[in-house]
Design a protein around this motif. Structure first.
Motif, PDB file in Angstrom:
ATOM      1  N   ALA A 187       1.331   9.114  -5.893  1.00 56.69           N
ATOM      2  CA  ALA A 187       2.043   9.547  -4.943  1.00 56.69           C
ATOM      3  C   ALA A 187       3.070  10.611  -5.266  1.00 56.69           C
ATOM      4  O   ALA A 187       3.282  11.375  -4.486  1.00 56.69           O
ATOM      5  CB  ALA A 187       2.950   8.082  -4.571  1.00 56.69           C
ATOM      6  N   ASP A 188       3.641  10.644  -6.666  1.00 55.04           N
ATOM      7  CA  ASP A 188       4.528  11.468  -6.786  1.00 55.04           C
ATOM      8  C   ASP A 188       3.974  12.930  -6.907  1.00 55.04           C
ATOM      9  O   ASP A 188       4.593  13.794  -6.685  1.00 55.04           O
ATOM     10  CB  ASP A 188       4.955  11.096  -8.417  1.00 55.04           C
ATOM     11  CG  ASP A 188       5.760  10.035  -8.805  1.00 55.04           C
ATOM     12  OD1 ASP A 188       6.485   9.451  -7.456  1.00 55.04           O
ATOM     13  OD2 ASP A 188       6.373   9.740  -9.806  1.00 55.04           O
ATOM     14  N   THR A 189       2.806  13.056  -7.435  1.00 53.45           N
ATOM     15  CA  THR A 189       2.222  14.410  -7.586  1.00 53.45           C
ATOM     16  C   THR A 189       1.051  14.963  -6.700  1.00 53.45           C
ATOM     17  O   THR A 189       0.863  16.120  -6.838  1.00 53.45           O
ATOM     18  CB  THR A 189       1.838  14.634  -9.271  1.00 53.45           C
ATOM     19  OG1 THR A 189       1.101  13.363  -9.503  1.00 53.45           O
ATOM     20  CG2 THR A 189       2.963  14.461 -10.157  1.00 53.45           C
ATOM     21  N   PHE A 190       0.448  13.801  -6.057  1.00 54.27           N
ATOM     22  CA  PHE A 190      -0.770  14.330  -5.233  1.00 54.27           C
ATOM     23  C   PHE A 190      -0.537  14.211  -3.754  1.00 54.27           C
ATOM     24  O   PHE A 190      -0.454  15.389  -3.347  1.00 54.27           O
ATOM     25  CB  PHE A 190      -1.928  13.360  -5.724  1.00 54.27           C
ATOM     26  CG  PHE A 190      -2.572  14.011  -7.005  1.00 54.27           C
ATOM     27  CD1 PHE A 190      -3.609  14.788  -6.917  1.00 54.27           C
ATOM     28  CD2 PHE A 190      -2.060  13.613  -8.276  1.00 54.27           C
ATOM     29  CE1 PHE A 190      -4.098  15.252  -8.369  1.00 54.27           C
ATOM     30  CE2 PHE A 190      -2.600  13.944  -9.458  1.00 54.27           C
ATOM     31  CZ  PHE A 190      -3.727  14.745  -9.447  1.00 54.27           C
ATOM     32  N   ARG A 191      -0.341  12.948  -3.559  1.00 53.11           N
ATOM     33  CA  ARG A 191      -0.154  12.577  -1.988  1.00 53.11           C
ATOM     34  C   ARG A 191       1.387  13.072  -1.518  1.00 53.11           C
ATOM     35  O   ARG A 191       1.338  13.184  -0.357  1.00 53.11           O
ATOM     36  CB  ARG A 191      -0.253  11.403  -1.516  1.00 53.11           C
ATOM     37  CG  ARG A 191      -2.111  11.132  -1.826  1.00 53.11           C
ATOM     38  CD  ARG A 191      -2.492  11.731  -0.556  1.00 53.11           C
ATOM     39  NE  ARG A 191      -2.446  11.178   0.691  1.00 53.11           N
ATOM     40  CZ  ARG A 191      -2.067  11.641   1.922  1.00 53.11           C
ATOM     41  NH1 ARG A 191      -1.999  13.116   1.592  1.00 53.11           N
ATOM     42  NH2 ARG A 191      -1.968  11.144   2.843  1.00 53.11           N
ATOM     43  N   GLY A 192       2.470  12.721  -2.181  1.00 58.67           N
ATOM     44  CA  GLY A 192       3.724  12.922  -1.684  1.00 58.67           C
ATOM     45  C   GLY A 192       4.358  11.234  -1.474  1.00 58.67           C
ATOM     46  O   GLY A 192       3.336  10.536  -1.263  1.00 58.67           O
ATOM     47  N   MET A 193       5.425  11.325  -1.252  1.00 59.01           N
ATOM     48  CA  MET A 193       5.902   9.808  -1.237  1.00 59.01           C
ATOM     49  C   MET A 193       5.612   8.907   0.161  1.00 59.01           C
ATOM     50  O   MET A 193       5.064   8.144   0.224  1.00 59.01           O
ATOM     51  CB  MET A 193       7.601   9.792  -1.375  1.00 59.01           C
ATOM     52  CG  MET A 193       8.149   8.478  -1.219  1.00 59.01           C
ATOM     53  SD  MET A 193       9.725   8.344  -1.295  1.00 59.01           S
ATOM     54  CE  MET A 193      10.475   9.403   0.092  1.00 59.01           C
ATOM     55  N   ILE A 194       5.983   9.953   1.294  1.00 55.10           N
ATOM     56  CA  ILE A 194       5.669   9.178   2.763  1.00 55.10           C
ATOM     57  C   ILE A 194       4.156   9.091   2.759  1.00 55.10           C
ATOM     58  O   ILE A 194       3.529   7.960   3.300  1.00 55.10           O
ATOM     59  CB  ILE A 194       6.351   9.743   3.469  1.00 55.10           C
ATOM     60  CG1 ILE A 194       7.809  10.047   3.234  1.00 55.10           C
ATOM     61  CG2 ILE A 194       6.050   9.351   4.950  1.00 55.10           C
ATOM     62  CD1 ILE A 194       8.541   8.459   3.145  1.00 55.10           C
ATOM     63  N   PRO A 195       3.441  10.101   2.693  1.00 56.28           N
ATOM     64  CA  PRO A 195       1.994  10.053   2.880  1.00 56.28           C
ATOM     65  C   PRO A 195       1.239   8.890   1.998  1.00 56.28           C
ATOM     66  O   PRO A 195       0.148   7.970   2.504  1.00 56.28           O
ATOM     67  CB  PRO A 195       1.294  11.358   2.348  1.00 56.28           C
ATOM     68  CG  PRO A 195       2.454  12.203   2.872  1.00 56.28           C
ATOM     69  CD  PRO A 195       3.656  11.673   2.345  1.00 56.28           C
ATOM     70  N   ALA A 196       1.466   8.720   0.950  1.00 60.46           N
ATOM     71  CA  ALA A 196       0.993   7.691  -0.004  1.00 60.46           C
ATOM     72  C   ALA A 196       1.463   6.314   0.458  1.00 60.46           C
ATOM     73  O   ALA A 196       0.457   5.556   0.622  1.00 60.46           O
ATOM     74  CB  ALA A 196       1.563   7.827  -1.570  1.00 60.46           C
ATOM     75  N   ILE A 197       2.486   5.965   1.063  1.00 60.77           N
ATOM     76  CA  ILE A 197       2.790   4.855   1.708  1.00 60.77           C
ATOM     77  C   ILE A 197       2.248   4.459   3.009  1.00 60.77           C
ATOM     78  O   ILE A 197       1.678   3.403   3.274  1.00 60.77           O
ATOM     79  CB  ILE A 197       4.435   4.811   1.950  1.00 60.77           C
ATOM     80  CG1 ILE A 197       5.157   4.714   0.412  1.00 60.77           C
ATOM     81  CG2 ILE A 197       4.792   3.486   2.443  1.00 60.77           C
ATOM     82  CD1 ILE A 197       4.842   3.642  -0.676  1.00 60.77           C
ATOM     83  N   MET A 198       2.069   5.586   3.746  1.00 64.04           N
ATOM     84  CA  MET A 198       1.169   5.292   4.904  1.00 64.04           C
ATOM     85  C   MET A 198      -0.159   5.405   4.723  1.00 64.04           C
ATOM     86  O   MET A 198      -0.847   4.413   5.610  1.00 64.04           O
ATOM     87  CB  MET A 198       1.634   6.762   5.786  1.00 64.04           C
ATOM     88  CG  MET A 198       3.042   7.022   6.216  1.00 64.04           C
ATOM     89  SD  MET A 198       3.082   8.751   7.183  1.00 64.04           S
ATOM     90  CE  MET A 198       1.855   8.367   8.319  1.00 64.04           C
ATOM     91  N   ASP A 199      -0.668   5.637   3.586  1.00 66.06           N
ATOM     92  CA  ASP A 199      -2.211   5.471   3.374  1.00 66.06           C
ATOM     93  C   ASP A 199      -2.403   4.000   3.052  1.00 66.06           C
ATOM     94  O   ASP A 199      -3.759   3.504   3.243  1.00 66.06           O
ATOM     95  CB  ASP A 199      -2.361   6.116   1.853  1.00 66.06           C
ATOM     96  CG  ASP A 199      -2.464   7.824   2.302  1.00 66.06           C
ATOM     97  OD1 ASP A 199      -2.662   8.294   3.469  1.00 66.06           O
ATOM     98  OD2 ASP A 199      -2.652   8.551   1.372  1.00 66.06           O
TER      99      ASP A 199
END
Length: 412
Positions: A218-230
């Motif tokens: 989440a921190d370095t690849f997807r980003g915070m909000i996109p990772a949580i949405m995934d």
């Protein structure tokens, strides 16, 4: 007057006792410090980020003035190494980024892997990191997007080497070489800071570490909000990527700590806060990778030093699923009474005088808040006095108020 060795032995036993959930002679003082070594002793953040060895006079002054038990080495990014790569996810003090010389660095959240690239990442994470992730985060590595080493069969091997004569690819490798030089200086400087702490007779806090697999993704690849949405939009792909990241981290993350024979391994937690996912999703997507990292530390004789950033009240029972007396948990925002009653029965807990209080309140207020924490957490041992988040700056008299209160009320 005690000798340096006698003082070290007392600190060493104090820390060992609380790690093992025993009652020490006194509650250990182990505040997390960021740029305090500089701000309190006239060293600009810019100087420490340019060369971490510039922090050494501040470290020495802090040790002499405050006499802590566990001492954290400076947690600074190597600004010269990052600038050599053209890193665009982090900004540093100085005219280039428009940040005052005495301020901290700033990490910028960003999306460097799209949701439709999960399969590509899982299939070959090394190729994805080389050809997509690195160029997207660092402008001087743009040429790496042209490199493809996935075809070693027959003539494919030779065709794969063609991009290496491209000027942009050459520039990327020159940037990597320059960054490597600065990174080596940074690592050696960090070692010098640690040596100063140990030579002075203090217990060295975490010098190496990594986030857990979900946070790294989440921190370095997807980003915070996109990772949580995934978690809700593509849970299977997310879980596969987290499992891949877990394998990468278990193979690589502990290597430095094992090679350097370090006592502690820092695991800062970012995305697992109460607000971001339900307890059920935490148990499915977050905890397995975190526990695997914790257990890998323990199996290698290293104490995991886990920092639960943000609200963590709904996670306390989950955190108990570790071997007794083998883990240290730090809390930023949590009900410390509940933490003592749950996690505190199986692991050493640290907390959690609010750093904002330390920065902006009065010594009397800080003494009161410190005493409240001691009353709740000190009974029975297994507790270290700490702050909520790393201290970059605060009035020295406020930090003295915390220390003095522990010395007055923290004895058993």
């Amino acid at each position: 007057m005690p000798t340096k060795q006698e003082l070290y032995n007392a600190r060493r036993k104090r820390v060992d006792d609380v790690k093992a959930l025993k009652v020490p002679d006194r509650v250990p003082l182990a505040p997390k410090l960021g740029f305090f070594y500089g701000s309190a002793y006239g060293i600009p953040s810019y100087a420490s980020l340019t060369d971490v060895k510039n922090s050494i006079p501040g470290i020495q002054a802090y040790l002499e003035e405050f006499d802590p038990d566990i001492v954290w080495p400076p947690a600074v990014y190597p600004s010269l190494a990052a600038k050599a790569l053209g890193s665009e996810f982090i900004k540093f003090p100085g005219y280039e980024d428009g940040i005052p010389l005495n301020d901290s660095f700033q990490i910028l959240d960003g999306e460097y892997m799209s949701s439709d690239e999960y399969e590509e990442f899982v299939f070959d994470p090394t190729h994805f990191i080389l050809s997509k992730w690195l160029p997207r985060r660092n402008k001087n590595l743009a040429g790496l997007a042209k490199v493809n080493l996935q075809n070693p069969i027959e003539f494919g091997l030779y065709a794969s080497t063609v991009p290496f004569c491209d000027p942009e690819v050459k520039q990327a490798f020159e940037a990597l070489a320059l960054s490597g030089k600065h990174s080596l200086d940074w690592l050696m400087g960090g070692g010098a800071c640690a040596q100063v702490i140990e030579d002075a007779g203090f217990v060295l806090g975490p010098q190496v570490g990594t986030t857990c697999p979900f946070d790294m993704l989440a921190d370095t690849f997807r980003g915070m909000i996109p990772a949580i949405m995934d978690i809700h939009e593509c849970p299977d792909e997310l879980l596969a990527a987290v499992n891949t990241m877990q394998g990468i981290m278990l193979r690589n993350a502990l290597g430095a700590a094992i090679a350097m024979k370090k006592e502690f391994f820092l695991i800062p937690l970012h995305m697992g806060v109460d607000e971001f996912m339900s307890p059920e999703n935490y148990a499915k997507f977050y905890w397995p990778g975190l526990k695997a990292l914790i257990m890998a530390c323990i199996d290698n004789g290293i104490t995991p030093y886990v920092f639960t950033e943000g609200n963590y009240n709904t996670r306390l029972e989950q955190l108990c699923d570790v071997p007794p007396g083998k883990v240290v948990y730090m809390f930023e925002k949590v009900d410390m009474k509940r933490a003592k009653e749950t996690v505190g029965q199986v692991a050493c807990i640290c907390g959690n005088l609010p750093t904002a209080t330390l920065m902006y309140s009065t010594p009397d207020k800080i003494a009161d808040e410190t005493k409240k924490l001691l009353d709740i957490c000190a009974p029975g041992g297994g507790f270290m006095m700490d702050v909520s988040i790393p201290v970059d700056r605060c009035p020295k008299e406020n930090l003295h108020a915390m220390f003095d209160t522990v010395h007055k009320y923290g004895h058993y």
